[in-house]
Design a protein around this motif. Sequence first.
Motif, mmCIF file in Angstrom:
data_model
loop_
_atom_site.group_PDB
_atom_site.id
_atom_site.type_symbol
_atom_site.label_atom_id
_atom_site.label_comp_id
_atom_site.label_asym_id
_atom_site.label_seq_id
_atom_site.Cartn_x
_atom_site.Cartn_y
_atom_site.Cartn_z
ATOM 1 N N GLY A 22 0.794 -1.220 0.000
ATOM 2 C CA GLY A 22 0.000 0.000 0.000
ATOM 3 C C GLY A 22 0.822 1.264 0.000
ATOM 4 N N LEU A 23 2.114 1.136 0.344
ATOM 5 C CA LEU A 23 2.992 2.314 0.379
ATOM 6 C C LEU A 23 4.174 2.155 -0.568
ATOM 7 C CD1 LEU A 23 3.105 3.048 4.237
ATOM 8 C CD2 LEU A 23 1.615 4.081 2.519
ATOM 9 N N GLU A 24 4.022 1.314 -1.592
ATOM 10 C CA GLU A 24 5.136 1.055 -2.518
ATOM 11 C C GLU A 24 5.654 2.324 -3.180
ATOM 12 O OE1 GLU A 24 2.728 -2.789 -2.355
ATOM 13 O OE2 GLU A 24 2.318 -0.630 -2.443
ATOM 14 N N SER A 25 4.759 3.270 -3.461
ATOM 15 C CA SER A 25 5.163 4.478 -4.187
ATOM 16 C C SER A 25 6.012 5.432 -3.350
ATOM 17 C CB SER A 25 3.916 5.219 -4.697
ATOM 18 O OG SER A 25 3.088 5.614 -3.611
ATOM 19 N N VAL A 26 5.947 5.304 -2.027
ATOM 20 C CA VAL A 26 6.709 6.213 -1.160
ATOM 21 C C VAL A 26 7.771 5.475 -0.342
ATOM 22 C CG1 VAL A 26 4.861 7.910 -0.998
ATOM 23 C CG2 VAL A 26 4.943 6.034 0.654
ATOM 24 N N LEU B 68 16.409 -2.088 2.762
ATOM 25 C CA LEU B 68 16.788 -0.905 1.981
ATOM 26 C C LEU B 68 16.954 -1.254 0.507
ATOM 27 C CD1 LEU B 68 19.315 0.819 4.411
ATOM 28 C CD2 LEU B 68 16.944 1.446 3.957
ATOM 29 N N GLY B 69 17.370 -2.496 0.219
ATOM 30 C CA GLY B 69 17.444 -2.948 -1.169
ATOM 31 C C GLY B 69 16.071 -2.940 -1.829
ATOM 32 N N ILE B 70 15.036 -3.277 -1.049
ATOM 33 C CA ILE B 70 13.654 -3.241 -1.562
ATOM 34 C C ILE B 70 13.201 -1.802 -1.742
ATOM 35 C CG2 ILE B 70 11.260 -3.866 -1.076
ATOM 36 C CD1 ILE B 70 12.383 -6.171 0.665
ATOM 37 N N PRO C 21 -5.286 -1.578 8.484
ATOM 38 C CA PRO C 21 -4.656 -1.706 7.166
ATOM 39 C C PRO C 21 -3.332 -2.453 7.241
ATOM 40 C CG PRO C 21 -5.443 0.538 7.523
ATOM 41 C CD PRO C 21 -5.593 -0.184 8.830
ATOM 42 N N PRO C 22 -3.003 -3.255 6.209
ATOM 43 C CA PRO C 22 -1.766 -4.055 6.232
ATOM 44 C C PRO C 22 -0.498 -3.231 6.436
ATOM 45 C CG PRO C 22 -3.193 -4.769 4.443
ATOM 46 C CD PRO C 22 -3.817 -3.536 5.017
ATOM 47 N N PHE C 23 -0.461 -2.009 5.867
ATOM 48 C CA PHE C 23 0.777 -1.228 5.993
ATOM 49 C C PHE C 23 1.038 -0.827 7.452
ATOM 50 C CE2 PHE C 23 -2.329 2.195 5.432
ATOM 51 C CZ PHE C 23 -1.871 3.181 6.303
ATOM 52 N N GLN D 54 5.482 -28.422 0.349
ATOM 53 C CA GLN D 54 6.109 -28.496 -0.969
ATOM 54 C C GLN D 54 5.419 -27.565 -1.967
ATOM 55 O OE1 GLN D 54 5.909 -32.778 -1.812
ATOM 56 N NE2 GLN D 54 8.109 -32.910 -1.431
ATOM 57 N N PHE D 55 4.133 -27.313 -1.739
ATOM 58 C CA PHE D 55 3.370 -26.457 -2.645
ATOM 59 C C PHE D 55 3.003 -25.152 -1.945
ATOM 60 C CE2 PHE D 55 2.701 -30.751 -4.192
ATOM 61 C CZ PHE D 55 2.913 -30.603 -5.557
ATOM 62 N N TYR D 56 3.069 -24.062 -2.723
ATOM 63 C CA TYR D 56 2.794 -22.736 -2.182
ATOM 64 C C TYR D 56 1.791 -22.012 -3.066
ATOM 65 C CZ TYR D 56 6.733 -23.496 0.941
ATOM 66 O OH TYR D 56 7.554 -24.001 1.908
ATOM 67 N N HIS D 57 0.846 -21.299 -2.438
ATOM 68 C CA HIS D 57 -0.154 -20.546 -3.189
ATOM 69 C C HIS D 57 0.486 -19.436 -4.010
ATOM 70 C CE1 HIS D 57 -3.544 -22.522 -1.351
ATOM 71 N NE2 HIS D 57 -3.179 -22.181 -0.132
ATOM 72 N N THR D 58 1.505 -18.806 -3.445
ATOM 73 C CA THR D 58 2.172 -17.687 -4.104
ATOM 74 C C THR D 58 3.607 -17.600 -3.606
ATOM 75 O OG1 THR D 58 2.139 -15.274 -4.425
ATOM 76 C CG2 THR D 58 1.373 -16.100 -2.298
ATOM 77 N N THR D 59 4.429 -16.887 -4.324
ATOM 78 C CA THR D 59 5.813 -16.653 -3.891
ATOM 79 C C THR D 59 6.001 -15.214 -3.415
ATOM 80 O OG1 THR D 59 6.492 -16.077 -6.154
ATOM 81 C CG2 THR D 59 6.703 -18.400 -5.481
ATOM 82 N N VAL D 60 4.917 -14.474 -3.329
ATOM 83 C CA VAL D 60 4.982 -13.060 -2.937
ATOM 84 C C VAL D 60 4.678 -12.924 -1.443
ATOM 85 C CG1 VAL D 60 4.030 -10.757 -3.293
ATOM 86 C CG2 VAL D 60 4.295 -12.311 -5.234
ATOM 87 N N ILE D 61 5.626 -12.368 -0.691
ATOM 88 C CA ILE D 61 5.464 -12.149 0.745
ATOM 89 C C ILE D 61 5.080 -10.691 0.973
ATOM 90 C CG2 ILE D 61 6.570 -12.225 3.000
ATOM 91 C CD1 ILE D 61 8.502 -14.278 1.931
ATOM 92 N N SER D 62 3.921 -10.463 1.557
ATOM 93 C CA SER D 62 3.457 -9.098 1.834
ATOM 94 C C SER D 62 4.109 -8.567 3.102
ATOM 95 C CB SER D 62 1.926 -9.083 1.957
ATOM 96 O OG SER D 62 1.322 -9.500 0.764
ATOM 97 N N HIS D 63 5.401 -8.418 3.031
ATOM 98 C CA HIS D 63 6.179 -7.995 4.195
ATOM 99 C C HIS D 63 7.491 -7.403 3.705
ATOM 100 C CE1 HIS D 63 7.033 -7.790 8.422
ATOM 101 N NE2 HIS D 63 6.067 -8.623 8.748
ATOM 102 N N SER D 64 8.190 -6.714 4.611
ATOM 103 C CA SER D 64 9.477 -6.116 4.255
ATOM 104 C C SER D 64 10.662 -6.974 4.688
ATOM 105 C CB SER D 64 9.604 -4.719 4.881
ATOM 106 O OG SER D 64 9.373 -4.780 6.274
#
Length: 313
Positions: free
Chosen positions: A21-25, A84-86, A272-274, A170-180
């Motif tokens: 939700g705060l990717e732009s900033v 910081l790399g993210i 909110p998640p952020f 062994q199986f994952y719904h997604t590879t995207v972690i909503s975290h820093s």
Amino acid sequence: MSVSNITVFMPSVLTLIGIPGLESVQCWIGIPFCIIYLIAVIGNSLLLIIIISERSLHEPMYVFLGMLAVMDIALVTSIMPKMLGIFWFHNPDIYFHSCLLQMWLIHTFQGMESGILLAMSLDRYVAICYPLRHAAIFTHQLITQLGAVVTLRAAILVAPCLVLIKCRFQFYHTTVISHSYCEHMAIVKLAAGNVQVNKIYGLFVAFTVAGFDVIFITLSYVQIFVTVFRLPQKEARLKAFNTCIAHICIFLQFYLLAFFSFFTHRFGSHIPPFIHILFSSFYLLVPPFLNPLVYGAKTKQIRIHVVKIFHLD
């Protein structure tokens, strides 16, 4: 549709999106985070140098403080470079095994910090309630043993979290972690399977470490306050209480942030998640940032040696 068509089999790379939700900033958010990180590393390094170089500070209280400084440096360094790399370089990918390693390091260092705070409270308890026996009880051998127990307890208790993730899923719904950063439940939630065992064990570790430590730290300070208020002279009461102020401040900010983060994650579904992610990050970064400042401000011996180092008048 088969499982293999809707899930990912044993992903080699995961993606940390940072603060949802705060990717732009995030590039701007990275600036105060970086400042906090630099102050934490510099402040704890200075604290450690002073404790090591000054023989008058080779007392149990300062030895434990030195251990805490090492843990603080290790904790923030295991988090901030990737974060910081993210934020700054748009580099969200992390190898699956590197993510597990980061998770283990973060939770292990947290457990070790909690154990060191317990050891510090026991030191204050003996120093105030049994002052004549303090030197005989808190020997260098005991301090070494406490450090080993604190380290092994955290490392051994957190290790099964890795095993349960690696062996059960062994199986994952997604590879995207909503975290820093790679946090235990953030990884577990990706799995396509029954995660109840992982959740239960995660809670078991949290309550075994933090719950046990909070109870015994609280009991220690109840006894300390009873002993202090029984002292006949006001000056003696103030002097005894002053030796505990810094530790009480660190204890309160460490566990209040921990419990607030814990309860918002599990019971704050409307938040909110952020907000969740920001408070999780602050929970890990603020204590290492504040610890050297609190001890520098509240401990006369450390202030004196800081003045000597910088030749301040």
